[in-house]
Design a protein around this motif. Structure first.
Motif, short mmCIF file in Angstrom:
data_model
loop_
_atom_site.label_atom_id
_atom_site.label_comp_id
_atom_site.label_asym_id
_atom_site.label_seq_id
_atom_site.Cartn_x
_atom_site.Cartn_y
_atom_site.Cartn_z
N GLN A 53 0.82 -1.21 0.00
CA GLN A 53 0.00 0.00 0.00
C GLN A 53 0.86 1.27 0.00
O GLN A 53 0.55 2.23 -0.70
CB GLN A 53 -0.95 0.00 1.20
N LYS A 54 1.94 1.26 0.75
CA LYS A 54 2.83 2.43 0.81
C LYS A 54 3.46 2.71 -0.56
O LYS A 54 3.58 3.86 -0.98
CB LYS A 54 3.93 2.24 1.86
N VAL A 55 3.83 1.65 -1.25
CA VAL A 55 4.42 1.81 -2.58
C VAL A 55 3.36 2.36 -3.54
O VAL A 55 3.64 3.26 -4.34
CB VAL A 55 4.96 0.46 -3.11
N LEU A 56 2.14 1.86 -3.43
CA LEU A 56 1.04 2.35 -4.27
C LEU A 56 0.80 3.84 -4.03
O LEU A 56 0.68 4.63 -4.98
CB LEU A 56 -0.23 1.55 -3.99
N GLU A 57 0.77 4.23 -2.77
CA GLU A 57 0.57 5.64 -2.44
C GLU A 57 1.73 6.50 -2.94
O GLU A 57 1.52 7.61 -3.45
CB GLU A 57 0.41 5.80 -0.93
N HIS A 58 2.95 5.99 -2.81
CA HIS A 58 4.13 6.72 -3.29
C HIS A 58 4.04 6.94 -4.81
O HIS A 58 4.33 8.04 -5.30
CB HIS A 58 5.40 5.96 -2.93
#
Length: 148
Positions: free
Chosen positions: A8-13
């Motif tokens: 999820q963090k990578v997606l948001e980034h």
């Protein structure tokens, strides 16, 4: 149990990266539009000077100094227009580079979004299978309880 995408963090980034690329692209497009407007104004001034020179020429008489001044203005304006066209070409290259960065960022985000959707579908299938298994076990236990 709630669905939790591990990346999820990578997606948001990647979404933030795409938004920044979109902002940079829009700024470059705005700059290009401003420079094209400047070029159009220069060409309008040139056309106006041609019309004014034509009016002076048709009047005749002592219009020589005014005509030479207009001629000098037109020469200078041609140089400015040429430089402006070069500037626009450089900005167009910049816009294309920003467009490519935006395209790449959007593609990276879409890949991650598709991965998240696939993981969510897997989660839903696993959850359905688990729920079905639990219901089957409860049915078997009820059936056994009724028999006894």
């Amino acid at each position: 149990m709630k669905f939790k995408f591990p990346l999820q963090k990578v997606l948001e980034h990647r979404k933030i990266k795409e938004n920044l690329a979109q902002k940079d692209f829009q700024e470059a497009m705005m700059l290009l539009n401003e420079e094209n407007d400047r070029l159009a104004q220069m060409e309008q001034h040139k056309t106006g000077a041609h019309m004014q020179a034509g009016a002076f020429a048709s009047q005749g008489g002592t219009q020589g100094p005014a005509l030479s001044q207009i001629h000098e203005f037109l020469k200078g304006q041609e140089i400015r227009i040429h430089r402006q066209k070069q500037k626009i070409q450089e900005i167009e290259k910049l816009v294309e580079a920003k467009r490519e960065i935006l395209r790449q960022s959007a593609l990276e985000y879409k890949i991650m979004e598709k991965m998240r959707e696939n993981k969510f579908e897997e989660y839903k299938q696993d959850r359905l299978a688990q729920d079905q298994k639990e219901m089957d076990e409860q049915s078997i236990l009820r059936f056994k309880a009724v028999k006894d």
